[in-house]
Scaffold this motif. Structure first.
Motif, PDB file in Angstrom:
ATOM      1  N   MET A  39       0.854  -1.204   0.000  1.00 52.41           N
ATOM      2  CA  MET A  39       0.000   0.000   0.000  1.00 52.41           C
ATOM      3  C   MET A  39       0.885   1.248   0.000  1.00 52.41           C
ATOM      4  O   MET A  39       1.874   1.316   0.722  1.00 52.41           O
ATOM      5  CB  MET A  39      -0.914   0.002   1.225  1.00 52.41           C
ATOM      6  CG  MET A  39      -1.923   1.127   1.236  1.00 52.41           C
ATOM      7  SD  MET A  39      -3.042   0.988   2.640  1.00 52.41           S
ATOM      8  CE  MET A  39      -4.007   2.463   2.406  1.00 52.41           C
ATOM      9  N   THR A  40       0.513   2.239  -0.773  1.00 56.18           N
ATOM     10  CA  THR A  40       1.368   3.416  -0.963  1.00 56.18           C
ATOM     11  C   THR A  40       1.516   4.287   0.279  1.00 56.18           C
ATOM     12  O   THR A  40       2.446   5.076   0.369  1.00 56.18           O
ATOM     13  CB  THR A  40       0.816   4.287  -2.103  1.00 56.18           C
ATOM     14  OG1 THR A  40      -0.533   4.645  -1.801  1.00 56.18           O
ATOM     15  CG2 THR A  40       0.873   3.542  -3.426  1.00 56.18           C
ATOM     16  N   LEU A  41       0.602   4.187   1.251  1.00 56.37           N
ATOM     17  CA  LEU A  41       0.646   5.053   2.439  1.00 56.37           C
ATOM     18  C   LEU A  41       1.303   4.392   3.653  1.00 56.37           C
ATOM     19  O   LEU A  41       1.315   4.961   4.737  1.00 56.37           O
ATOM     20  CB  LEU A  41      -0.775   5.484   2.826  1.00 56.37           C
ATOM     21  CG  LEU A  41      -1.521   6.354   1.817  1.00 56.37           C
ATOM     22  CD1 LEU A  41      -2.932   6.619   2.304  1.00 56.37           C
ATOM     23  CD2 LEU A  41      -0.787   7.653   1.567  1.00 56.37           C
ATOM     24  N   LYS A  42       1.853   3.208   3.479  1.00 57.75           N
ATOM     25  CA  LYS A  42       2.334   2.458   4.639  1.00 57.75           C
ATOM     26  C   LYS A  42       3.481   3.155   5.385  1.00 57.75           C
ATOM     27  O   LYS A  42       3.666   2.946   6.582  1.00 57.75           O
ATOM     28  CB  LYS A  42       2.764   1.056   4.220  1.00 57.75           C
ATOM     29  CG  LYS A  42       4.021   1.005   3.369  1.00 57.75           C
ATOM     30  CD  LYS A  42       4.414  -0.444   3.098  1.00 57.75           C
ATOM     31  CE  LYS A  42       5.722  -0.517   2.307  1.00 57.75           C
ATOM     32  NZ  LYS A  42       6.117  -1.924   2.075  1.00 57.75           N
TER      33      LYS A  42
END
Length: 204
Positions: free
Chosen positions: A1-4
């Protein structure tokens, strides 16, 4: 996931900012005592109580050294005002005692604090000039004025750095008015003194 990676980064930043904010509040609260001590020192100088003035300055110096250990990095800017007051008091004492004005290195202050403190000292010297004139000590009044004017002339160029040394230009503009006012007052007093001496000679 890009926001991790975002959340852990922001949490780390929040903790860092919280520490900085706490340190800021601590410095703003506790350095007020330094400002008060320096103000008391200046008042004592004008009263002729140099021993008291020096004691207050010594206490302020000790507190400054203590809080400098906590004011690291960007927090140093919160010491500008107390350092500025310290410079003003220290330089005024030196001038009254006919000693050399201490350097920024000697006082262990930031360059901005040193410049602003000297600018404030000009205003205190105006008071000294008028105090000496009031008791008829024109020679001492002239001595204070010459130092006052000398400081102004050396500090004048710092108006160019107003964006770096905040309020420098405003203080310099005020000092120019102070110097002009004092010069006029001294010139008038010298003329009055010379006239009195001339009249006294005629009466003999």
């Amino acid at each position: 996931m890009t926001l991790k990676n975002v959340k852990p980064s922001l949490n780390k930043i929040i903790k860092s900012l919280a520490v900085t904010q706490d340190s800021r509040e601590f410095l703003l609260k506790n350095t007020r005592e330094i400002i008060i001590l320096c103000s008391k020192s200046i008042i004592a100088v004008h009263k002729g109580e140099l021993t008291i003035a020096k004691n207050n300055l010594k206490q302020a110096d000790a507190l400054l050294k203590k809080y400098k250990k906590k004011a690291t990095g960007q927090l140093r800017r919160y010491l500008i005002t107390p350092e500025q007051e310290f410079v003003e008091a220290a330089c005024l004492i030196a001038i009254v005692e006919k000693k050399d004005i201490p350097s920024d290195t000697k006082l262990a202050v930031m360059p901005e604090s040193y410049v602003l403190g000297l600018l404030d000292c000009v205003g205190e010297l105006k008071r000294r000039v008028f105090d000496e004139m009031r008791i008829g000590n024109i020679d001492e009044a002239i001595r204070f004025f010459e130092i006052m004017e000398g400081l102004y002339l050396q500090l004048y160029t710092f108006s160019l750095y107003d964006k770096v040394v905040k309020e420098a230009r405003r203080k310099i503009d005020v000092n120019r008015i102070l110097v002009d006012d004092v010069r006029s007052a001294i010139t008038e007093e010298k003329r009055r003194t010379e006239l009195i001496k001339a009249l006294e000679k005629l009466q003999k």
